[in-house]
Design a protein around this motif. Structure first.
Motif, PDB file in Angstrom:
ATOM      1  N   ASP A 204       0.837  -1.205   0.000  1.00 30.36           N
ATOM      2  CA  ASP A 204       0.000   0.000   0.000  1.00 30.36           C
ATOM      3  C   ASP A 204       0.871   1.253   0.000  1.00 30.36           C
ATOM      4  N   LEU A 205       1.957   1.213   0.763  1.00 31.12           N
ATOM      5  CA  LEU A 205       2.886   2.338   0.788  1.00 31.12           C
ATOM      6  C   LEU A 205       3.480   2.570  -0.595  1.00 31.12           C
ATOM      7  N   LYS A 206       3.903   1.502  -1.229  1.00 27.00           N
ATOM      8  CA  LYS A 206       4.448   1.618  -2.587  1.00 27.00           C
ATOM      9  C   LYS A 206       3.396   2.158  -3.546  1.00 27.00           C
ATOM     10  N   SER A 207       2.161   1.680  -3.416  1.00 32.51           N
ATOM     11  CA  SER A 207       1.085   2.128  -4.294  1.00 32.51           C
ATOM     12  C   SER A 207       0.822   3.623  -4.127  1.00 32.51           C
ATOM     13  N   ASN A 208       0.884   4.110  -2.874  1.00 32.70           N
ATOM     14  CA  ASN A 208       0.689   5.539  -2.642  1.00 32.70           C
ATOM     15  C   ASN A 208       1.730   6.369  -3.386  1.00 32.70           C
ATOM     16  N   ILE A 209       2.969   5.905  -3.381  1.00 30.04           N
ATOM     17  CA  ILE A 209       4.026   6.623  -4.096  1.00 30.04           C
ATOM     18  C   ILE A 209       3.794   6.532  -5.599  1.00 30.04           C
ATOM     19  N   ASP A 210       3.400   5.347  -6.079  1.00 31.97           N
ATOM     20  CA  ASP A 210       3.135   5.175  -7.509  1.00 31.97           C
ATOM     21  C   ASP A 210       2.044   6.133  -7.981  1.00 31.97           C
ATOM     22  N   VAL A 211       0.986   6.278  -7.187  1.00 36.27           N
ATOM     23  CA  VAL A 211      -0.152   7.114  -7.579  1.00 36.27           C
ATOM     24  C   VAL A 211       0.235   8.593  -7.596  1.00 36.27           C
ATOM     25  N   HIS A 212       0.953   9.032  -6.580  1.00 35.85           N
ATOM     26  CA  HIS A 212       1.250  10.459  -6.439  1.00 35.85           C
ATOM     27  C   HIS A 212       2.475  10.901  -7.235  1.00 35.85           C
ATOM     28  N   PHE A 213       3.341   9.957  -7.587  1.00 37.98           N
ATOM     29  CA  PHE A 213       4.552  10.313  -8.332  1.00 37.98           C
ATOM     30  C   PHE A 213       4.747   9.350  -9.512  1.00 37.98           C
TER      31      PHE A 213
END
Length: 252
Positions: A204-213
């Motif tokens: 989920d942490l990785k996904s948050n970074i993928d979505v925002h950057f």
């Protein structure tokens, strides 16, 4: 089997497992009247420290330390208006130099901080904590630890590529041996949360970074993105686990 009956956010998951750790710690002496002084080692953006202030409303003193001035400034802005909470720009190895040494710590929390410490810093910090805690005081640790076999096969990354000091991986045996050597008794140790839950939250942490950057992030965030994928794999392969440790400061 997953610990979580339903999907939860990263913040909710963190609070849920902190509560479970505190419930375990309460079995070894966090009863009435409760701690009089608390330390959050590596307080980050302040979520754990704010939660501790809520959980222990009668605790007159809560200290948070961090090496990031930016995070401490954010923490100060988000902390409810109270003089109970004090923030210090302080390396973990220098805990013994914190003010008011005549007021020992009853409860120390270190969640996800030790992983960033080089071994010499961790060993110095453990010794410093032992000097600043009262006999019977409790240290609550939550940390991602690796199997001895996994660590034996790892090649260190170049220092200039380790933007968040993520390469200081440790084993359960090393972490607990240092605590015992510096004056602590291990009262409880368990895998918490499960590998499956931990891997899901890391992704989920990785996904948050993928979505925002989507076009790429700053070097530190890219380091977290790369770490998250590799850590999720290690968790699911049982090469790594998130461990909850409750240690008691022994009588001198």
């Amino acid at each position: 089997m997953s610990d979580s009956p339903r999907p939860v956010s990263l913040d909710e998951a963190g609070h849920r497992y902190l509560e479970r750790q505190l419930e375990t710690a309460a079995e070894f002496g966090l009863g009435d009247p409760g701690p009089r002084r608390i330390l959050d080692v590596g307080c980050g953006w302040g979520a754990t420290l704010r939660h501790l202030a809520d959980v222990f409303p009668n605790c007159p003193r809560l200290d948070g330390i961090n090496v990031s001035a930016e995070q401490l400034a954010y923490c100060a802005r988000k902390m409810p208006g109270t003089d109970r909470v004090r923030l210090y720009l302080c390396d973990a190895a220098d805990i013994a130099e914190l003010p008011d040494s005549d007021q020992p710590y009853d409860l120390v929390v270190a969640r996800g901080a030790i992983t960033h410490f080089p071994p010499r810093v961790y060993e110095s910090a453990a010794a410093a904590l032992a000097r600043r805690m009262r006999p019977g005081g409790l240290l609550v640790v939550s940390e991602t630890l690796y199997s001895e076999e996994f660590l034996a096969g790892q090649q260190p990354s170049p220092v200039d590529a380790d933007h968040l000091a993520l390469e200081h991986r440790k084993s359960l045996r090393y972490l607990t041996d240092v605590l015992r050597h510096t004056g602590f008794r291990i009262r409880d140790e368990r895998v918490l949360p499960t590998q499956e839950d931990a891997a899901r939250w890391v992704l989920d942490l990785k996904s948050n970074i993928d979505v925002h950057f989507p076009q790429g992030a700053s070097p530190p965030l890219e380091a977290i993105r790369n770490m998250a994928g590799a850590l999720a794999v290690a968790l699911l392969r049982h090469e790594a686990s998130v461990h909850s440790i409750v240690a008691e400061r022994r009588d001198t």
